[in-house]
Design an enzyme around this catalytic site. Structure first.
Site, PDB file in Angstrom:
ATOM      1  N   SER A 175       0.784  -1.240   0.000  1.00  0.00           N
ATOM      2  CA  SER A 175       0.000   0.000   0.000  1.00  0.00           C
ATOM      3  C   SER A 175       0.815   1.289   0.000  1.00  0.00           C
ATOM      4  CB  SER A 175      -0.963   0.026   1.192  1.00  0.00           C
ATOM      5  OG  SER A 175      -0.300   0.442   2.361  1.00  0.00           O
ATOM      6  N   LYS A 200       2.041   4.565   6.768  1.00  0.00           N
ATOM      7  CA  LYS A 200       1.286   5.393   5.820  1.00  0.00           C
ATOM      8  C   LYS A 200       1.894   6.789   5.780  1.00  0.00           C
ATOM      9  CE  LYS A 200      -1.875   2.065   5.595  1.00  0.00           C
ATOM     10  NZ  LYS A 200      -2.038   1.212   4.391  1.00  0.00           N
TER      11      LYS A 200
END
Length: 236
Positions: A44, A87
């Site tokens: 991701s 992230k």
């Protein structure tokens, strides 16, 4: 006379050995408090981070200043506290965020996100319109927008969940993104501070697994400092 000289040499040698051992242990403890290594597990954050890469996380900087927009951070995952996620911070406390399709706006300013490759662009989640980031919380997203479980799905990351800033990719060597993570602050340079930002604000998964913490970013200079001090001591 010779015996005294030999004995003195032996004492000096033992003292230097003991000092070296103590300094080595001290350096190891300081470095392990300052940084930690993690294994990237998942897609991701492509193309900024690749699956199975090893990254070094700076755990000290955020004791000196707040996390900033654009920082890549490792944190305890709100959906599952047994896991760590990595992230990118997109919005900080007080920001107003809007996401419609692939357009991301912070405080009504559209971002030109250079770290998002067009081939990874996408948004499988519902639109977010004028959502205010609460005090001591952060809005994070993966760079692979099509394959990231992030704040678009499960909400904000509390400040206390943030472990540190991902600073360095050090394995495998010679990959296309080895070394320090790029500074992307220019992406957010034109984002205005939101007028509502005050101290009274209310308010496929990319995982990382902890490995042994050896090495450092902030404390790379520690060995040199100790060597200089040691030499100064000998000169005296």
């Amino acid at each position: 006379m010779k015996d005294k000289k030999e004995l003195s040499k032996q004492h000096r040698l033992m003292r230097e050995i003991i000092e070296t051992v103590i300094l080595t242990i001290l350096m190891f403890v300081i470095i392990n408090l300052a940084v930690q290594n993690y294994d990237v597990d998942g897609p991701s954050m492509e193309p900024s981070l690749h699956n199975k890469e090893r990254i070094m996380v700076d755990k000290v900087s955020y004791h000196l200043h707040d996390p900033a927009r654009g920082d890549v951070v490792v944190f305890v995952a709100p959906p599952d506290p047994a896991l760590n996620y990595v992230k990118r911070i997109i919005a900080v406390p007080g920001d107003v965020i809007t996401i419609q399709g692939t357009t991301v706006k912070i405080n009504n300013t559209a971002l030109q996100e250079t770290y998002v490759d067009p081939s990874y662009q996408g948004n499988p989640y519902q639109p977010i319109v004028n959502k205010v980031v609460p005090k001591d919380e952060y809005f994070v997203m993966g760079d692979d927008r099509k394959n990231s479980s992030d704040s678009r799905l499960w909400g904000f990351v509390p400040r206390q969940n943030i472990i540190g800033r991902a600073a360095l990719v050090y394995w495998p060597l010679n990959d296309n993104n080895s070394g320090f993570l790029p500074d992307v602050s220019s992406v957010f340079a034109h984002v205005p501070t939101n007028a509502t930002r005050t101290d009274n604000l209310s308010g496929n998964v990319h995982l990382v697994s902890s490995t042994s913490g050896e090495g450092g970013v902030i404390f790379f200079a520690i060995p040199g400092v100790f060597l200089v001090c040691s030499r100064c001591k000998k000169k005296r």
